[in-house]
Design a protein around this motif. Structure first.
Motif, short mmCIF file in Angstrom:
data_model
loop_
_atom_site.label_atom_id
_atom_site.label_comp_id
_atom_site.label_asym_id
_atom_site.label_seq_id
_atom_site.Cartn_x
_atom_site.Cartn_y
_atom_site.Cartn_z
N ARG A 161 4.76 -10.66 0.39
CA ARG A 161 4.35 -9.72 1.44
C ARG A 161 4.10 -10.45 2.74
O ARG A 161 4.36 -9.93 3.82
CB ARG A 161 3.09 -8.95 1.03
CG ARG A 161 3.25 -7.94 -0.08
CD ARG A 161 4.56 -7.29 -0.12
NE ARG A 161 4.75 -6.26 0.92
CZ ARG A 161 5.88 -5.60 1.09
NH1 ARG A 161 6.92 -5.87 0.34
NH2 ARG A 161 5.99 -4.70 2.04
N ALA A 162 3.56 -11.67 2.66
CA ALA A 162 3.32 -12.44 3.87
C ALA A 162 4.64 -12.67 4.60
O ALA A 162 4.75 -12.46 5.81
CB ALA A 162 2.67 -13.79 3.52
N GLU A 163 5.64 -13.07 3.85
CA GLU A 163 6.94 -13.40 4.43
C GLU A 163 7.68 -12.13 4.86
O GLU A 163 8.25 -12.07 5.94
CB GLU A 163 7.75 -14.17 3.37
CG GLU A 163 9.16 -14.50 3.75
CD GLU A 163 9.25 -15.64 4.74
OE1 GLU A 163 8.20 -16.17 5.13
OE2 GLU A 163 10.37 -15.98 5.13
N ALA A 164 7.66 -11.10 4.01
CA ALA A 164 8.49 -9.93 4.28
C ALA A 164 7.83 -8.95 5.24
O ALA A 164 8.51 -8.25 5.97
CB ALA A 164 8.82 -9.21 2.96
N PHE A 165 6.50 -8.88 5.25
CA PHE A 165 5.85 -7.85 6.07
C PHE A 165 4.92 -8.42 7.14
O PHE A 165 5.14 -8.21 8.33
CB PHE A 165 5.09 -6.87 5.17
CG PHE A 165 4.78 -5.56 5.85
CD1 PHE A 165 5.62 -4.47 5.68
CD2 PHE A 165 3.67 -5.43 6.66
CE1 PHE A 165 5.36 -3.27 6.32
CE2 PHE A 165 3.40 -4.23 7.31
CZ PHE A 165 4.25 -3.15 7.14
N ALA A 166 3.91 -9.18 6.71
CA ALA A 166 2.85 -9.58 7.65
C ALA A 166 3.37 -10.46 8.77
O ALA A 166 2.84 -10.45 9.88
CB ALA A 166 1.73 -10.29 6.89
N SER A 167 4.41 -11.27 8.50
CA SER A 167 4.90 -12.16 9.55
C SER A 167 5.73 -11.41 10.59
O SER A 167 6.17 -12.00 11.57
CB SER A 167 5.73 -13.30 8.93
OG SER A 167 6.83 -12.77 8.26
N GLY A 219 -0.98 -4.45 2.76
CA GLY A 219 -1.65 -5.27 1.75
C GLY A 219 -2.46 -4.40 0.79
O GLY A 219 -2.42 -4.60 -0.43
N LEU A 220 -3.19 -3.42 1.36
CA LEU A 220 -4.00 -2.54 0.51
C LEU A 220 -3.11 -1.75 -0.44
O LEU A 220 -3.39 -1.66 -1.64
CB LEU A 220 -4.81 -1.57 1.37
CG LEU A 220 -6.11 -2.09 1.97
CD1 LEU A 220 -6.70 -1.06 2.92
CD2 LEU A 220 -7.11 -2.42 0.87
N GLY A 221 -2.01 -1.19 0.09
CA GLY A 221 -1.12 -0.38 -0.73
C GLY A 221 -0.52 -1.19 -1.86
O GLY A 221 -0.57 -0.80 -3.04
N MET A 222 0.03 -2.36 -1.51
CA MET A 222 0.64 -3.22 -2.53
C MET A 222 -0.40 -3.67 -3.54
O MET A 222 -0.16 -3.72 -4.74
CB MET A 222 1.28 -4.45 -1.88
CG MET A 222 2.58 -4.16 -1.18
SD MET A 222 3.87 -3.71 -2.38
CE MET A 222 5.04 -2.90 -1.32
N GLY A 223 -1.60 -4.02 -3.02
CA GLY A 223 -2.66 -4.48 -3.90
C GLY A 223 -3.07 -3.40 -4.89
O GLY A 223 -3.22 -3.65 -6.08
N PHE A 224 -3.23 -2.15 -4.37
CA PHE A 224 -3.63 -1.06 -5.27
C PHE A 224 -2.51 -0.77 -6.27
O PHE A 224 -2.79 -0.45 -7.43
CB PHE A 224 -4.02 0.19 -4.48
CG PHE A 224 -5.39 0.11 -3.89
CD1 PHE A 224 -6.42 -0.47 -4.61
CD2 PHE A 224 -5.65 0.58 -2.62
CE1 PHE A 224 -7.69 -0.58 -4.06
CE2 PHE A 224 -6.92 0.47 -2.06
CZ PHE A 224 -7.94 -0.11 -2.78
N GLY A 225 -1.25 -0.87 -5.82
CA GLY A 225 -0.14 -0.68 -6.75
C GLY A 225 -0.19 -1.70 -7.87
O GLY A 225 -0.01 -1.39 -9.06
N PHE A 226 -0.48 -2.96 -7.50
CA PHE A 226 -0.60 -4.04 -8.48
C PHE A 226 -1.76 -3.77 -9.43
O PHE A 226 -1.61 -3.83 -10.66
CB PHE A 226 -0.83 -5.36 -7.71
CG PHE A 226 -0.92 -6.58 -8.57
CD1 PHE A 226 0.21 -7.11 -9.17
CD2 PHE A 226 -2.13 -7.24 -8.74
CE1 PHE A 226 0.13 -8.24 -9.95
CE2 PHE A 226 -2.21 -8.38 -9.52
CZ PHE A 226 -1.08 -8.88 -10.12
N ALA A 227 -2.93 -3.38 -8.85
CA ALA A 227 -4.11 -3.10 -9.67
C ALA A 227 -3.85 -1.93 -10.61
O ALA A 227 -4.24 -1.95 -11.78
CB ALA A 227 -5.32 -2.81 -8.79
N LEU A 228 -3.15 -0.90 -10.08
CA LEU A 228 -2.85 0.28 -10.89
C LEU A 228 -2.00 -0.11 -12.09
O LEU A 228 -2.32 0.22 -13.24
CB LEU A 228 -2.11 1.30 -10.02
CG LEU A 228 -1.73 2.61 -10.69
CD1 LEU A 228 -2.98 3.47 -10.84
CD2 LEU A 228 -0.68 3.38 -9.89
N ALA A 229 -0.92 -0.85 -11.84
CA ALA A 229 -0.03 -1.25 -12.93
C ALA A 229 -0.78 -2.11 -13.96
O ALA A 229 -0.62 -1.94 -15.17
CB ALA A 229 1.16 -2.03 -12.37
#
Lengths: 194, 190
Positions: free
Chosen positions: A113-119, A130-140
């Protein structure tokens, strides 16, 4: 892309584990119970969101050639924060997750995500991403943890649903691979219908 | 004798991939063909051994005396990233043949959690340097063993009829699960 879409894409459409199949090591390693999965998911969400914000803030000052090492240092700093906080306030969970806490540093989702989005994006969008991806990860992780805990011991979040032990193999290593394999297949099927 | 126990334990009983879940990404990613699996295993053996030696020295002679063990994660990941980069440059200069065989795998290794995992485990288990090196080599052998076995199975799966939804990663994961089941037969060996 508006911010709502930006947030929800991580939950199912681009779910880091179930669709992109990134970060499989912690996914398989810590999901012996729903609670462990949730704990790991939230720890990773924190690192992902904070590193996304900071990387987005400094993206214009970092020369392109050294950006990867710079990102890794930023990520590693937040992992150290999580490590120390968890050791202090949640020693039981810290003990359970063990080696996988420092290994958040090499979780491909965070660097990805750092490379593909945040940069490439502004701090606020990066935080939402970050929140969305993180919650997706936590959900899975929570879903996988619940499935394994239920199939293995008949309980979810330590609440007994079926008395006695079921298939213990689902709490052990082989069950992790098999449960995740089927979960990914089911997600693919669901995704086609939404 | 203790070296043999470390080796058997790391290769069979606590296999780094199938029992400890480290290095799953390359395990799933580059295990389509046996030659690529062998190349990856070679690169991992090289980097894990080197990284374990350097991180052990840094832990014992820098972090411990200064009392800054909490910087372990940051220090180790920087060492590994630097080391991978250095190995790449040196191999390119000294041994172009080896470089062309291992080169493509090297950048992937920085984010291979097996490298950082083994480095941290060596410190956690309080090994001395020689035990640490044996432990690192044994774990890389375990990684290579699992990877090559798995690649062999996947070459066969490729010509099988797999249900649409299970194609690719899901069937690979289920296969890995069955392989892990087989490895559970080794538990209690040491």
């Amino acid at each position: 892309m508006n911010q709502i879409q930006n947030f929800t894409k991580g939950l199912l459409k681009e779910n880091p584990i179930l669709v992109q199949v990134l970060g499989t090591c912690p996914t398989l390693g810590v999901t012996t119970s729903a609670f462990n999965g949730l704990g790991m998911g939230l720890a990773t969400t924190f690192v992902l969101t904070m590193s996304n914000i900071v990387i987005s803030l400094v993206r214009d000052f970092i020369p392109d050639k050294v950006r990867i090492p710079a990102f890794i240092v930023i990520i590693a700093s937040f992992v150290t924060v999580v490590e120390l906080v968890m050791q202090g306030f949640l020693p039981a969970l810290y003990e359970q997750l063990g080696l996988f806490i420092p290994l958040i540093v090499v979780n491909c989702i965070v660097l990805g995500r750092a490379e593909a989005f945040a940069s490439k994006n502004k701090p606020f969008s990066s935080m939402i991403d970050g929140l969305g991806m993180g919650f997706g990860f936590a959900l899975a992780l929570t879903v996988l943890g619940s499935i394994r805990e239920f199939l293995g011991s008949g309980a979810v979040f330590n609440v007994k649903i079926i008395p006695g032990d079921l298939m213990l193999v689902f709490i052990l290593a082989p069950g992790a691979f098999i449960a995740l394999g089927y979960l990914i297949a089911i997600t693919r099927k669901l995704k086609d219908h939404i | 004798m203790e070296y043999i126990i470390i080796i058997i334990s790391a290769v069979f009983v606590n296999n780094i991939v199938l029992a400890q879940f480290l290095g799953i990404c390359p395990f799933i990613g580059v295990s389509n063909k046996i030659p690529t699996a062998l190349g990856m295993s070679g690169a991992v053996l090289f980097v894990i051994t080197l990284a374990t030696i350097v991180t052990w020295l840094v832990q014992v002679y820098v972090l411990n005396p200064l009392g800054i063990q909490f910087l372990q994660t940051i220090a180790f990941i920087l060492i590994i990233a630097g080391l991978v980069q250095m190995v790449e440059i040196i191999l390119k200069k000294l041994s172009p043949g080896l470089y062309s065989a291992l080169g493509v795998f090297l950048p992937l290794i920085t984010t291979n959690c097996a490298v950082l995992g083994v480095a941290i485990l060596t410190i956690q288990k309080d090994f001395n340097l020689i035990h640490g090196v044996v432990f690192a080599i044994a774990n890389s052998l375990g990684f290579g063993f699992a990877l090559v076995l798995f690649a062999g199975i996947r070459e066969h799966i490729e010509i099988m009829e797999v249900p649409e939804g299970m194609k690719g990663v899901p069937i690979a994961l289920v296969t890995a699960g069955i392989l892990a089941l087989a490895f559970m037969g080794f538990s209690g060996l040491v």
